[in-house]
Design an enzyme around this catalytic site. Sequence first.
Site, PDB file in Angstrom:
ATOM      1  N   GLU A  58       2.423  20.187  18.760  1.00  7.29           N
ATOM      2  CA  GLU A  58       3.338  19.091  19.081  1.00  7.29           C
ATOM      3  C   GLU A  58       3.404  18.780  20.576  1.00  7.29           C
ATOM      4  OE1 GLU A  58       4.410  20.959  15.231  1.00  7.29           O
ATOM      5  OE2 GLU A  58       4.096  21.756  17.252  1.00  7.29           O
ATOM      6  N   HIS A 109      13.124  14.781   9.176  1.00  4.14           N
ATOM      7  CA  HIS A 109      13.672  16.059   8.702  1.00  4.14           C
ATOM      8  C   HIS A 109      14.719  16.628   9.662  1.00  4.14           C
ATOM      9  CE1 HIS A 109      10.098  15.525   6.305  1.00  4.14           C
ATOM     10  NE2 HIS A 109      10.437  16.542   5.520  1.00  4.14           N
TER      11      HIS A 109
END
Length: 312
Positions: A58, A109
């Site tokens: 990420e 999420h």
Amino acid sequence: MSEVKKIATRESYGNALTELGAKHENLVVLDADLAAATKTGVFKKAYPERHIDCGIAECNMMGIAAGLAATGKVPFASTFAMFAAGRAFEQIRNSIGYPKLNVKIGATHAGISVGEDGATHQCNEDIALMRTIPGMVVINPADDVEARAAVYAAYEHEGPVYMRFGRLAVPVINDHPDYKFEIGKGITLKDGKDMTIIATGLCVSESLEAAKLLAADGIDARVINIHTIKPLDEALVVKAAKETGRIFTVEEHSIIGGLGSAVCDTLAAQAPTKVTKIGVEDTYGESGPAVELIHKYGLDAEGIYKKIKESL
């Protein structure tokens, strides 16, 4: 009576990106090995040459997004909120925020509604973290209509934007012709004179239901949807405080640093008013079905109603 339509805002994210992709060739989508979960897989299927899977990296993905933005592309970097705001915070701060690059972050999420994934994946701190980055726009849509509109608005906005999406399907409440999304502008969904509920994200629909329960007790509650937490619609917040005299904030996020803190900052400076923050207390989440967790943490209509009644 027909059942209310429910859609997860992560679905809205993937669909809106695909629609935008047909109109703008400079739109590029990045993902960190989670395209099926973040729903960017829909975009990948339509425009494989403009979808980059960065793998489980990420921090590197945010750097790639920064580089793409520097060349004139409009990258949407997508992953779970815990990995975007949490793991890649430094890269977002230094590589995107500091140079004011035109990167959009799609964080799915978020919150305890991640459910069975448990405390490690239930990011209740992301709004607080992103609020601290100078120039970062922070958006937390309430439903499918608002989430789609937020993606379109993020593309049009010049500069970094953090968008928060959920895993759980939530009621569609904004499907009416006069709905209008504008970054930095809250929406009064229900007028009221006795007190005001200021909510964001999935807590907006629950707050509307809580207002109905309060009405049965003779309490006339105003309900405001704050989809953009930064910049906050300060004028709307101050107006509600002055007119109703009592404020309750509701969010699927820590009560530290999120919507409640933003509202308190504003009112402390402009219109001192008693504020009660309803959200995740100073605690981690836990594994369990999303709906049951929302109930346990007092963020459903019943929980919101009870907390307001206790406070009043």
